[in-house]
Design a protein around this motif. Sequence first.
Motif, short mmCIF file in Angstrom:
data_model
loop_
_atom_site.label_atom_id
_atom_site.label_comp_id
_atom_site.label_asym_id
_atom_site.label_seq_id
_atom_site.Cartn_x
_atom_site.Cartn_y
_atom_site.Cartn_z
N MET A 183 0.84 -1.18 0.00
CA MET A 183 0.00 0.00 0.00
C MET A 183 0.89 1.25 0.00
N THR A 184 0.59 2.18 -0.86
CA THR A 184 1.31 3.46 -0.87
C THR A 184 0.62 4.41 0.11
N LEU A 185 1.30 5.50 0.41
CA LEU A 185 0.68 6.51 1.25
C LEU A 185 -0.57 7.09 0.60
N ASN A 186 -0.53 7.27 -0.72
CA ASN A 186 -1.71 7.81 -1.40
C ASN A 186 -2.86 6.80 -1.40
N ASP A 187 -2.55 5.51 -1.49
CA ASP A 187 -3.59 4.49 -1.36
C ASP A 187 -4.24 4.57 0.01
N TYR A 188 -3.41 4.69 1.03
CA TYR A 188 -3.92 4.82 2.40
C TYR A 188 -4.83 6.05 2.49
N GLN A 189 -4.37 7.16 1.92
CA GLN A 189 -5.12 8.41 1.99
C GLN A 189 -6.50 8.24 1.35
N THR A 190 -6.54 7.59 0.21
CA THR A 190 -7.82 7.37 -0.48
C THR A 190 -8.76 6.53 0.38
N GLN A 191 -8.23 5.48 0.98
CA GLN A 191 -9.08 4.62 1.81
C GLN A 191 -9.49 5.31 3.11
N ALA A 192 -8.56 6.05 3.71
CA ALA A 192 -8.87 6.75 4.96
C ALA A 192 -9.98 7.77 4.74
N ARG A 193 -9.98 8.43 3.61
CA ARG A 193 -10.98 9.46 3.31
C ARG A 193 -12.39 8.92 3.33
N THR A 194 -12.55 7.62 3.04
CA THR A 194 -13.89 7.03 3.01
C THR A 194 -14.51 6.92 4.39
N THR A 195 -13.71 7.10 5.45
CA THR A 195 -14.24 6.99 6.81
C THR A 195 -14.45 8.35 7.47
N PHE A 196 -14.25 9.41 6.72
CA PHE A 196 -14.45 10.77 7.25
C PHE A 196 -15.89 11.18 7.01
N THR A 197 -16.56 11.64 8.04
CA THR A 197 -18.00 11.86 7.94
C THR A 197 -18.45 13.32 7.97
N ILE A 198 -17.55 14.25 8.18
CA ILE A 198 -17.95 15.66 8.20
C ILE A 198 -17.84 16.21 6.79
N GLU A 199 -18.94 16.61 6.21
CA GLU A 199 -18.97 17.05 4.81
C GLU A 199 -19.41 18.51 4.69
N ASN A 200 -19.00 19.11 3.58
CA ASN A 200 -19.55 20.38 3.09
C ASN A 200 -19.24 21.62 3.90
N ASP A 201 -18.38 21.56 4.86
CA ASP A 201 -18.05 22.76 5.63
C ASP A 201 -16.56 22.72 5.94
N LEU A 202 -15.78 23.41 5.11
CA LEU A 202 -14.32 23.36 5.23
C LEU A 202 -13.84 23.81 6.60
N THR A 203 -14.45 24.83 7.16
CA THR A 203 -14.03 25.31 8.48
C THR A 203 -14.20 24.22 9.53
N ARG A 204 -15.37 23.58 9.54
CA ARG A 204 -15.61 22.48 10.50
C ARG A 204 -14.67 21.33 10.25
N GLN A 205 -14.43 20.99 9.00
CA GLN A 205 -13.56 19.86 8.66
C GLN A 205 -12.14 20.09 9.16
N VAL A 206 -11.59 21.25 8.80
CA VAL A 206 -10.20 21.55 9.17
C VAL A 206 -10.06 21.65 10.69
N THR A 207 -11.00 22.30 11.35
CA THR A 207 -10.95 22.44 12.80
C THR A 207 -11.03 21.08 13.47
N TYR A 208 -11.98 20.26 13.05
CA TYR A 208 -12.15 18.92 13.61
C TYR A 208 -10.88 18.09 13.44
N LEU A 209 -10.31 18.13 12.25
CA LEU A 209 -9.12 17.31 11.96
C LEU A 209 -7.89 17.80 12.71
N ALA A 210 -7.70 19.11 12.79
CA ALA A 210 -6.55 19.66 13.52
C ALA A 210 -6.65 19.33 15.01
#
Length: 110
Positions: free
Chosen positions: A1-28
Amino acid sequence: MTLNDYQTQARTTFTIENDLTRQVTYLALGLNGEAGEVAEKIKKILRDTDVDFKKLNLDDIKKELGDVLWYVSTLSNILGLELEDVAKTNLEKLSSRKERGALQGSGDNR
C-alpha cells in the motif's frame, strides 16, 4: 500500500462534509488529541516503570500512531495535498537541514 492508497481509503471513513471550516478544525483538533494520546502512553512508562520501554505496549502505540496517521492523511486530503507529496516535502526539508547542519535549533525555516 502506498501513502496515497492509504489516503484514499482513509478518506472514506471521514463523515464531516460540506463545511471546510468544521472539517479543518475537527481534523486539527483530532490530530492534536491523538498525538497527545501517544505522548500519554510514553509518559506513563516514565512514571510507572522507571523508563523501561520494554514494558511499552506496542499494539497500543501502533493503534494510536495509526490514528495520528489517519488525521494527517485526512487533513492533507481536505486541503488538497497528496500524502506522498507531504512525506516527500518533509524528507527534502530534513535533508536540507542536515546538509546545512541545521537539524537542531528552532524555527520553521532554519
